[in-house]
Design an enzyme around this catalytic site. Structure first.
Site, PDB file in Angstrom:
ATOM      1  N   HIS A 119      46.720   0.032 102.473  1.00  0.00           N
ATOM      2  CA  HIS A 119      47.718  -0.573 101.868  1.00  0.00           C
ATOM      3  C   HIS A 119      47.304  -1.362 100.664  1.00  0.00           C
ATOM      4  O   HIS A 119      48.165  -1.896  99.816  1.00  0.00           O
ATOM      5  CB  HIS A 119      49.005  -1.280 102.659  1.00  0.00           C
ATOM      6  CG  HIS A 119      48.065  -2.698 103.099  1.00  0.00           C
ATOM      7  ND1 HIS A 119      47.155  -2.681 103.953  1.00  0.00           N
ATOM      8  CD2 HIS A 119      48.423  -3.847 102.946  1.00  0.00           C
ATOM      9  CE1 HIS A 119      46.752  -3.956 104.071  1.00  0.00           C
ATOM     10  NE2 HIS A 119      47.525  -4.737 103.447  1.00  0.00           N
TER      11      HIS A 119
ATOM     12  N   GLY B   8      44.935  -0.270  98.487  1.00  0.00           N
ATOM     13  CA  GLY B   8      44.289   0.612  97.401  1.00  0.00           C
ATOM     14  C   GLY B   8      45.338   1.080  96.584  1.00  0.00           C
ATOM     15  O   GLY B   8      46.521   0.803  96.522  1.00  0.00           O
TER      16      GLY B   8
ATOM     17  N   VAL C  30      46.768   3.816  95.893  1.00  0.00           N
ATOM     18  CA  VAL C  30      47.877   4.620  96.274  1.00  0.00           C
ATOM     19  C   VAL C  30      48.585   4.187  97.483  1.00  0.00           C
ATOM     20  O   VAL C  30      49.771   4.080  97.487  1.00  0.00           O
ATOM     21  CB  VAL C  30      47.292   6.017  96.764  1.00  0.00           C
ATOM     22  CG1 VAL C  30      48.455   6.941  97.677  1.00  0.00           C
ATOM     23  CG2 VAL C  30      46.714   7.131  95.769  1.00  0.00           C
TER      24      VAL C  30
ATOM     25  N   SER D  19      43.141  15.500  97.428  1.00  0.00           N
ATOM     26  CA  SER D  19      43.017  15.535  96.132  1.00  0.00           C
ATOM     27  C   SER D  19      42.753  16.793  95.470  1.00  0.00           C
ATOM     28  O   SER D  19      42.184  17.928  96.272  1.00  0.00           O
ATOM     29  CB  SER D  19      41.582  14.803  95.760  1.00  0.00           C
ATOM     30  OG  SER D  19      40.860  14.898  94.656  1.00  0.00           O
ATOM     31  N   SER D  20      42.951  16.955  94.133  1.00  0.00           N
ATOM     32  CA  SER D  20      42.957  18.329  93.537  1.00  0.00           C
ATOM     33  C   SER D  20      41.516  18.674  93.526  1.00  0.00           C
ATOM     34  O   SER D  20      41.338  19.905  92.934  1.00  0.00           O
ATOM     35  CB  SER D  20      43.422  18.320  92.457  1.00  0.00           C
ATOM     36  OG  SER D  20      42.967  17.423  91.352  1.00  0.00           O
ATOM     37  N   CYS D  21      40.374  17.873  93.660  1.00  0.00           N
ATOM     38  CA  CYS D  21      39.283  18.598  93.582  1.00  0.00           C
ATOM     39  C   CYS D  21      38.480  19.330  94.795  1.00  0.00           C
ATOM     40  O   CYS D  21      37.620  19.922  94.765  1.00  0.00           O
ATOM     41  CB  CYS D  21      37.894  17.350  93.455  1.00  0.00           C
ATOM     42  SG  CYS D  21      37.805  16.378  94.948  1.00  0.00           S
TER      43      CYS D  21
ATOM     44  N   TYR E  98      32.737  14.478  98.535  1.00  0.00           N
ATOM     45  CA  TYR E  98      34.065  14.000  98.466  1.00  0.00           C
ATOM     46  C   TYR E  98      35.059  15.344  98.890  1.00  0.00           C
ATOM     47  O   TYR E  98      35.864  15.156  99.588  1.00  0.00           O
ATOM     48  CB  TYR E  98      34.339  13.178  97.225  1.00  0.00           C
ATOM     49  CG  TYR E  98      36.066  12.824  97.003  1.00  0.00           C
ATOM     50  CD1 TYR E  98      36.312  11.869  97.703  1.00  0.00           C
ATOM     51  CD2 TYR E  98      36.840  13.362  96.450  1.00  0.00           C
ATOM     52  CE1 TYR E  98      37.607  11.169  97.914  1.00  0.00           C
ATOM     53  CE2 TYR E  98      38.093  12.986  96.331  1.00  0.00           C
ATOM     54  CZ  TYR E  98      38.584  11.821  97.195  1.00  0.00           C
ATOM     55  OH  TYR E  98      39.752  11.134  97.115  1.00  0.00           O
TER      56      TYR E  98
ATOM     57  N   LYS F  80      37.651  15.921 101.987  1.00  0.00           N
ATOM     58  CA  LYS F  80      39.069  15.996 101.800  1.00  0.00           C
ATOM     59  C   LYS F  80      39.270  17.489 102.470  1.00  0.00           C
ATOM     60  O   LYS F  80      40.553  17.577 103.111  1.00  0.00           O
ATOM     61  CB  LYS F  80      39.441  15.826 100.606  1.00  0.00           C
ATOM     62  CG  LYS F  80      39.417  14.589 100.028  1.00  0.00           C
ATOM     63  CD  LYS F  80      40.288  13.656 100.609  1.00  0.00           C
ATOM     64  CE  LYS F  80      40.555  12.125 100.199  1.00  0.00           C
ATOM     65  NZ  LYS F  80      41.259  11.238 101.046  1.00  0.00           N
TER      66      LYS F  80
ATOM     67  N   PRO G 183      47.197  15.548  95.528  1.00  0.00           N
ATOM     68  CA  PRO G 183      47.418  15.074  94.194  1.00  0.00           C
ATOM     69  C   PRO G 183      46.545  15.300  93.199  1.00  0.00           C
ATOM     70  O   PRO G 183      45.354  15.384  93.405  1.00  0.00           O
ATOM     71  CB  PRO G 183      47.575  13.505  94.443  1.00  0.00           C
ATOM     72  CG  PRO G 183      46.854  13.144  95.618  1.00  0.00           C
ATOM     73  CD  PRO G 183      46.957  14.372  96.530  1.00  0.00           C
ATOM     74  N   THR G 184      46.830  15.362  92.010  1.00  0.00           N
ATOM     75  CA  THR G 184      46.019  15.433  90.903  1.00  0.00           C
ATOM     76  C   THR G 184      45.366  14.220  90.479  1.00  0.00           C
ATOM     77  O   THR G 184      45.795  13.391  91.166  1.00  0.00           O
ATOM     78  CB  THR G 184      46.672  16.172  89.727  1.00  0.00           C
ATOM     79  OG1 THR G 184      45.802  16.465  88.522  1.00  0.00           O
ATOM     80  CG2 THR G 184      47.739  15.309  89.130  1.00  0.00           C
TER      81      THR G 184
ATOM     82  N   HIS H   5      37.909   5.758  87.449  1.00  0.00           N
ATOM     83  CA  HIS H   5      38.053   7.191  87.098  1.00  0.00           C
ATOM     84  C   HIS H   5      38.525   7.189  85.324  1.00  0.00           C
ATOM     85  O   HIS H   5      38.336   5.842  84.941  1.00  0.00           O
ATOM     86  CB  HIS H   5      39.416   7.485  87.454  1.00  0.00           C
ATOM     87  CG  HIS H   5      39.144   8.047  88.949  1.00  0.00           C
ATOM     88  ND1 HIS H   5      39.532   7.125  89.927  1.00  0.00           N
ATOM     89  CD2 HIS H   5      38.782   9.315  89.559  1.00  0.00           C
ATOM     90  CE1 HIS H   5      39.303   7.826  91.349  1.00  0.00           C
ATOM     91  NE2 HIS H   5      39.011   8.972  90.817  1.00  0.00           N
TER      92      HIS H   5
ATOM     93  N   ARG I 206      42.490  17.450  82.160  1.00  0.00           N
ATOM     94  CA  ARG I 206      42.878  16.924  83.369  1.00  0.00           C
ATOM     95  C   ARG I 206      44.433  16.491  83.347  1.00  0.00           C
ATOM     96  O   ARG I 206      44.790  16.261  82.191  1.00  0.00           O
ATOM     97  CB  ARG I 206      42.286  15.339  83.523  1.00  0.00           C
ATOM     98  CG  ARG I 206      40.787  15.336  83.546  1.00  0.00           C
ATOM     99  CD  ARG I 206      40.529  15.962  85.068  1.00  0.00           C
ATOM    100  NE  ARG I 206      38.995  15.938  85.432  1.00  0.00           N
ATOM    101  CZ  ARG I 206      38.147  16.919  85.160  1.00  0.00           C
ATOM    102  NH1 ARG I 206      38.484  17.978  84.432  1.00  0.00           N
ATOM    103  NH2 ARG I 206      36.601  16.711  85.293  1.00  0.00           N
TER     104      ARG I 206
END
Ligand code: GFB
Length: 317
Positions: A15, A17, A19, A111-113, A140, A144, A167-168, A183, A213
């Site tokens: 909580h 962070g 996001v 994550s989108s990665c 990473y 995920k 999410p992107t 980032h 991006r």
């Protein structure tokens, strides 16, 4: 559909962070009264015994798993062991304990990665595991992918209602502005601001400026997370994005304009570009009835205002 009501016991893991704090704000604003949180010093999510004890005592009904070790391209590229270890540990502990102790539903944030480096664009959910990953964030991404597969597997074997959203690139208030680990968006805001207030006539931009991006404001992601917790019950990890992307060069032009820095951009080709493009197909989520509302320029303006409120201006003066 999940049976959320204002008295539901909801655990927001992470909580503090970027996001998790946005999810906490969104839940509070929506009138939820029983939100459970633990800071890292109170509960180390990498410690399985402690996490199990916590779930046994608190018995949350709904879990937002927003806790993660995150960072930008440089942090991912230089600390792969930490990224894979911490994320796998957190996911195994939280997902398993939530199921063991009878949580009704869990939402995992990916994550989108996770998608292949050269995936066709826009990236549809079914492109997962169809090609090689981008090397700068492979550790990473593997963690995920394991997280979303864990949700899928617990759903299939145990009937646990665990869902995943992918999410992107996220940004917004609460972001990390440390130039080594951040980032791109917070890094560019800080660099443009510091160049402006110190009177420098140039600012450095990593890579070629050509990668594309997609940027999603964290309040939109929090809104999507609440929406999915209430309305989505399926195994497929859902993409969350805005539906359009920009080049890093276009991004820095907008940041420069918002901040008011008039000097030159110096592209540093010794720094990696990473994935050429990761533009998400958000058709599935749109069809369910959700879409992002915060435009990129508005989001950059409010994030810059937040940065200044936190003392960004003082730090640079
Ligand atoms: O946001 P970012 O660090 O991560 O970088 P990724 C995006 C692009 O911006 C890269 C360029 O092409 C960078 O080279 N860039 C330009 C900069 N200037 C800067 C700068 O000053 N700082 C930073 N950080 N970048 C991350 C992944 O990838 O995205 C994570 O490593 C995660 O795993 C996250 O998925 C969302 O978009 O390349």
């Amino acid at each position: 559909m999940a049976n959320l009501d204002p008295r539901s016991r909801i655990f927001v893991a992470g909580h503090r962070g970027l996001v998790g704090s946005a999810i906490y704000r969104a839940l509070t604003a929506a009138g939820f009264e029983n939100i459970i949180t633990r800071s890292r010093s109170e509960l180390d999510l990498c410690d399985g015994t402690a996490v199990d004890r916590f779930f046994a005592a608190e018995k949350p009904q709904f879990v937002f798993l927003a806790a993660a070790k995150v960072g930008g391209i440089h942090a991912n590229n230089t600390q792969p062991a930490t990224f894979i270890h911490d994320n796998l540990s957190i996911q195994i502990n939280v997902i398993d304990s939530a199921w063991q102790h009878g949580a009704e539903k869990l939402l995992f944030l990916g994550s989108s990665c996770i998608y292949p480096k050269m995936a066709p664009q826009p990236i549809r959910e079914e492109y997962l595991l169809t090609g090689e990953l981008e090397p700068t964030n492979e550790a990473y991404a593997i963690a995920k992918i394991a997280g979303l597969k864990m949700c899928e597997s617990y759903r299939r074997q145990y009937g646990f209602n665990a869902i995943s959203v992918m999410p992107t690139n996220i940004y917004g208030p609460g972001d990390n502005f440390d130039l080594e680990t951040s980032h791109v968006l917070p890094a560019l805001i800080r660099k443009a601001h510091e160049a402006k207030v110190t009177g420098s006539n140039e600012m450095a931009v990593w890579g070629s400026g050509n990668p594309r991006r997609e940027f999603l404001h964290v309040d939109d992601l929090a809104d999507a997370s609440l929406f999915c917790m209430q309305h989505y019950d399926d195994a497929i990890a859902l993409n969350v994005g805005v539906g359009e992307d920009v080049t890093i060069r276009e991004l820095v032009e907008t940041v420069r304009d918002v901040v008011g820095f008039k000097g030159e951009l110096v592209f540093d080709s010794s720094k990696p570009d990473g994935t050429p493009r990761k533009w998400l197909d958000v058709g599935r989520l749109t069809a369910l009835g959700w879409q992002a509302r915060i435009g990129l320029r508005d989001g950059i303006e409010s994030t810059y205002a937040w940065y200044l409120e936190q003392g960004g201006a003082l730090a640079a003066e």
